[in-house]
Design a protein around this motif. Structure first.
Motif, PDB file in Angstrom:
ATOM      1  N   ASN A 175       0.839  -1.200   0.000  1.00  0.00           N
ATOM      2  CA  ASN A 175       0.000   0.000   0.000  1.00  0.00           C
ATOM      3  C   ASN A 175       0.873   1.247   0.000  1.00  0.00           C
ATOM      4  O   ASN A 175       1.198   1.789   1.043  1.00  0.00           O
ATOM      5  N   HIS A 203      -3.341  -6.911  -1.481  1.00  0.00           N
ATOM      6  CA  HIS A 203      -2.736  -5.723  -0.869  1.00  0.00           C
ATOM      7  C   HIS A 203      -2.072  -6.095   0.452  1.00  0.00           C
ATOM      8  O   HIS A 203      -2.654  -6.842   1.242  1.00  0.00           O
ATOM      9  N   VAL A 204      -0.877  -5.593   0.683  1.00  0.00           N
ATOM     10  CA  VAL A 204      -0.203  -5.826   1.966  1.00  0.00           C
ATOM     11  C   VAL A 204       0.298  -4.500   2.523  1.00  0.00           C
ATOM     12  O   VAL A 204       0.485  -3.536   1.775  1.00  0.00           O
ATOM     13  N   ASN A 205       0.500  -4.466   3.828  1.00  0.00           N
ATOM     14  CA  ASN A 205       1.051  -3.258   4.450  1.00  0.00           C
ATOM     15  C   ASN A 205       2.570  -3.254   4.331  1.00  0.00           C
ATOM     16  O   ASN A 205       3.190  -4.305   4.155  1.00  0.00           O
ATOM     17  N   GLU A 208       4.692  -5.685   6.479  1.00  0.00           N
ATOM     18  CA  GLU A 208       4.297  -7.103   6.472  1.00  0.00           C
ATOM     19  C   GLU A 208       5.534  -8.007   6.341  1.00  0.00           C
ATOM     20  O   GLU A 208       6.419  -7.727   5.541  1.00  0.00           O
ATOM     21  N   LEU A 213       0.455 -17.425   4.234  1.00  0.00           N
ATOM     22  CA  LEU A 213      -0.945 -17.680   3.899  1.00  0.00           C
ATOM     23  C   LEU A 213      -1.297 -17.040   2.562  1.00  0.00           C
ATOM     24  O   LEU A 213      -2.042 -17.611   1.757  1.00  0.00           O
ATOM     25  N   LEU A 214      -0.732 -15.872   2.332  1.00  0.00           N
ATOM     26  CA  LEU A 214      -0.952 -15.192   1.056  1.00  0.00           C
ATOM     27  C   LEU A 214      -0.436 -16.049  -0.097  1.00  0.00           C
ATOM     28  O   LEU A 214      -1.098 -16.197  -1.129  1.00  0.00           O
ATOM     29  N   LYS A 217      -2.828 -18.730  -0.771  1.00  0.00           N
ATOM     30  CA  LYS A 217      -3.977 -18.246  -1.542  1.00  0.00           C
ATOM     31  C   LYS A 217      -3.631 -18.133  -3.022  1.00  0.00           C
ATOM     32  O   LYS A 217      -4.432 -18.473  -3.890  1.00  0.00           O
TER      33      LYS A 217
ATOM     34  N   VAL B 255      -6.563 -12.704   7.265  1.00  0.00           N
ATOM     35  CA  VAL B 255      -5.758 -12.677   6.037  1.00  0.00           C
ATOM     36  C   VAL B 255      -6.413 -13.560   4.977  1.00  0.00           C
ATOM     37  O   VAL B 255      -6.480 -13.201   3.795  1.00  0.00           O
ATOM     38  N   ALA B 259      -7.685  -9.804   3.429  1.00  0.00           N
ATOM     39  CA  ALA B 259      -6.363  -9.650   2.802  1.00  0.00           C
ATOM     40  C   ALA B 259      -5.326  -9.458   3.890  1.00  0.00           C
ATOM     41  O   ALA B 259      -5.655  -9.220   5.053  1.00  0.00           O
ATOM     42  N   SER B 260      -4.096  -9.564   3.479  1.00  0.00           N
ATOM     43  CA  SER B 260      -2.975  -9.456   4.401  1.00  0.00           C
ATOM     44  C   SER B 260      -2.983  -8.135   5.175  1.00  0.00           C
ATOM     45  O   SER B 260      -2.600  -8.072   6.340  1.00  0.00           O
ATOM     46  N   GLU B 261      -3.425  -7.081   4.494  1.00  0.00           N
ATOM     47  CA  GLU B 261      -3.393  -5.748   5.102  1.00  0.00           C
ATOM     48  C   GLU B 261      -4.342  -5.632   6.298  1.00  0.00           C
ATOM     49  O   GLU B 261      -4.282  -4.670   7.057  1.00  0.00           O
ATOM     50  N   ARG B 263      -4.490  -7.843   8.766  1.00  0.00           N
ATOM     51  CA  ARG B 263      -3.968  -8.625   9.894  1.00  0.00           C
ATOM     52  C   ARG B 263      -4.031  -7.847  11.228  1.00  0.00           C
ATOM     53  O   ARG B 263      -4.619  -8.312  12.197  1.00  0.00           O
TER      54      ARG B 263
END
Lengths: 368, 289
Positions: A175, A203-205, A208, A213-214, A217, B255, B259-261, B263
């Protein structure tokens, strides 16, 4: 008690002394001296991005080593500031450079950092050049962006994926405004053309570190490719866990592996990167600094060239006129990344290239 | 995919569990939110990194030395910072603020000595994989799961069946009463500090091997461990242990579904919900009349 009072007095005296030394009156510049142009460069000089800061510093020193004597207009002074790769620090540093150091030009690195400084530069009528991908950074008269040509990079990625008969991709994106700008262009392209389609966008922070797990998926979704738009330090954690997961789906990216600390994690993988520095620039850089450069050092050279072209060409320190001069006269200039285009919004860009990781080193595809 | 979710819960929950147990153990004798516990975890990871990458130690001896150093740091903090403050009658709030200050000093020191960049112990060693019937799990994650389980069993036994364990429980129940009957509370806190330091050091090292480390890692780890302990219930070790798994499962479910964001959003929503509706956690300690 008495000791405490004495200690307090000594500390106070030291503080007053340090303050006087910092703000002491400097000798005036002689009348016949060239006007000084101060360039404040905000880079990560420590932490994850220190490698970029070190390369940038070496580049700036190299650029101005002989330039000041040859200049017919001005004397250039560079001030480096460390943002530790934290966008929140950029605003405070930019304020300090504008208000205390009275800089004429600001240089920033990466979109998120440029975006913080851009409105400040506009408000204070200070020229601002950012090595970035988000076009919003270049908005306004005083803001310029040495872009990695997002549209060109996305088009190159799209074409290369199509050539490899890729039909669908999953995207892992941090992000941040730069990667989001890449994704926006890619989504537009995928809607418009027959070819690669975007499956799921994950989307990830920024902080992270756990992608297991992502990755599960993604494995379940089974795309032909994974497009990774992560930066430091998430990219290292992602690539490690990708290797551990033994997923057979290949990974690519736009500028992604440039930010990877341990490049062996992407061995044999290709990606699209911004215009590469020319062999002449690389040779000169290596000869003068004794080390290999990063991509963005070429971009910094291009920015310093644009700044000096503006001041030397306009023959004034009036920033309005300098900005106009750059917009009107820098197009097609030969720079450290080859010929560049300048559009009316102040975006300066070159031609993107395909790169590959070979033996843990970044190489231009076809030259490995 | 559900199996993957469970595996991830087991791995992440084991990491949180180590921190939660150390936090719970320390809180039982010194009831304030000691933020320096996070710094001790980070010190364990960075000392291992330094011993292996700079001094060329083999991983086993580096880990042992780093654990010893973590225990020593935890002991020193108790002996030279918190005990004198406690003796001066400082409240839990003052101790919390002091621990924030000490944590900041340690984080800044790590930053100065090792830089702010992401580092990993993973490339040094312990990067093999173990074949389990349904999946391949990296060795370090297996060690995390096993050590978490062993420490839980060991600590539970220690607290239930040893004289020292019973003393710790007595201080937990009432520090004043145990002091009146002649127990040396300060000595107990010292011993628990070293024990907590060893567990935290191990947690930091395992996280350093698994997902890498950065100077701020201690605070993030401690925060998740604290949430796990509070969700499970601060009154018991098993509460902290199971609360960590509950937190890890909820995070990973977030997650998986979103989504991961999401968490951290999931973690903190659960935390606030528990604080609001069940402040003593899932496993509330029953008070006998």
């Amino acid at each position: 008690m008495k000791q405490k009072i004495i200690l307090s007095l000594i500390l106070s005296a030291l503080l007053v002394g340090a303050a006087w030394w910092h703000f002491r009156p400097r000798p005036e510049v002689a009348d016949n001296a060239k006007p000084e142009v101060k360039i404040g460069i905000i880079y990560p000089m420590s932490g994850d991005g220190a490698v970029y800061g070190e390369a940038a510093k070496a580049e700036a020193e190299m650029f101005f080593r002989d330039f000041n004597n040859a200049s017919s207009c001005c004397s250039y002074k560079v001030i480096f500031e460390d943002n530790q790769l934290k966008p929140s620090r950029n605003a405070a540093i930019a304020q300090k450079l504008i208000n205390l150091d009275k800089v004429d030009v600001l240089v920033t690195f990466l979109s998120d950092f440029g975006a913080v400084v851009s409105p400040l530069a506009e408000q204070n009528k200070v020229l601002h050049f950012s090595i970035a991908t988000d076009p919003a950074v270049a908005s306004g008269k005083y803001n310029f962006m040495a872009s990695s040509n997002v549209e060109g990079e996305v088009q190159k990625l799209y074409d290369t994926l199509n050539q490899n008969l890729v039909r669908n991709i999953d995207v892992v994106i941090v992000n941040a405004s730069g990667p989001q700008s890449v994704l926006d262009h890619l989504e537009k392209l995928a809607q418009k053309e027959d070819g690669v389609k975007i499956g799921r966008v994950h989307h990830v922070n920024e902080n992270e570190k756990d992608f297991r797990l992502l990755l599960g998926k993604i494995k379940q979704n089974n795309p032909d490719y994974i497009l990774v738009l992560l930066t430091m330090p998430a990219i290292d954690a992602f690539m490690r866990q990708y290797a551990e997961s033994k997923i057979a789906i290949p990974v690519t990216g736009i500028e992604t592996f440039t930010y990877l600390h341990d490049k062996t994690l992407a061995e044999g993988m290709w990606y699209v990167d911004s215009a590469a520095p020319t062999p002449e620039f690389l040779e000169k850089y290596q000869a003068q600094t004794g080390s290999r450069t990063t991509n963005d050092a070429g971009y910094l050279d291009l920015i310093l060239q644009a700044v000096t072209t503006g001041y030397e060409g306009a023959q004034t320190t009036n920033r309005d006129k300098v900005a106009d001069y750059i917009l009107n006269n820098f197009n097609n200039a030969e720079t450290a990344i080859g010929p560049v285009q300048v559009n009316p919004d102040g975006i300066i860009d070159g031609e993107p290239v395909l790169k590959i990781i070979v033996n843990g080193q970044i190489q231009i595809m076809g030259e490995e | 995919m559900f199996v993957q979710l469970l595996i991830n819960t087991l791995i992440v929950g084991s990491g949180y569990g180590l921190i939660a147990m150390a936090f719970r153990l320390m809180y039982s004798v010194s009831p304030f939110f000691n933020l320096t516990l996070g710094a001790v975890a980070a010190i364990g990871a960075y000392v291992t990194f330094y011993l292996i990458s700079s001094l060329g130690f083999n991983p086993a001896s580096a880990i042992v030395l780093a654990l010893a150093f973590s225990g020593l740091v935890a002991w020193s903090l108790e002996a030279f910072v918190y005990k004198p403050m406690r003796d001066n009658g400082s409240s839990a709030m003052v101790l919390l603020v002091a621990s924030l200050g000490v944590y900041t000093i340690f984080e800044a020191l790590i930053h100065l000595l090792f830089g702010a960049q992401y580092q990993t112990l993973g490339t040094i060693n312990l990067s093999g994989q173990i074949d389990v019937w349904f999946a391949e799990i990296p060795l370090v994650q297996v060690i995390t799961i096993v050590s978490n389980a062993l420490i839980f069993i060991g600590l539970s036994w220690f607290l239930e069946h040893t004289f020292l364990g019973r003393q710790i429980r007595a201080v937990n129940d009432s520090a004043t009463l145990s002091h009146i009957i002649g127990m040396n509370n300060s000595r107990l806190i010292m011993i628990v500090s070293v024990l907590a330091g060893l567990i935290l050091g191990l947690a930091g090292i395992l996280v350093g091997y698994d997902t890498g480390m950065e100077p701020t890692m201690g605070f993030n780890l401690l925060f998740k461990g604290m949430i796990g302990a509070i969700i499970g219930g601060m009154g018991s070790l098993s509460g902290a242990f199971l609360g960590a798994f509950f937190l890890a499962f909820a995070e990973n479910l977030g997650v998986w579904v979103f989504a991961s964001e999401w968490r951290d959003v999931v973690a903190f929503v659960i935390f606030i919900t528990f604080l609001y509706f069940r402040p003593k956690g899932i496993f509330q300690k029953k008070v006998k009349n």
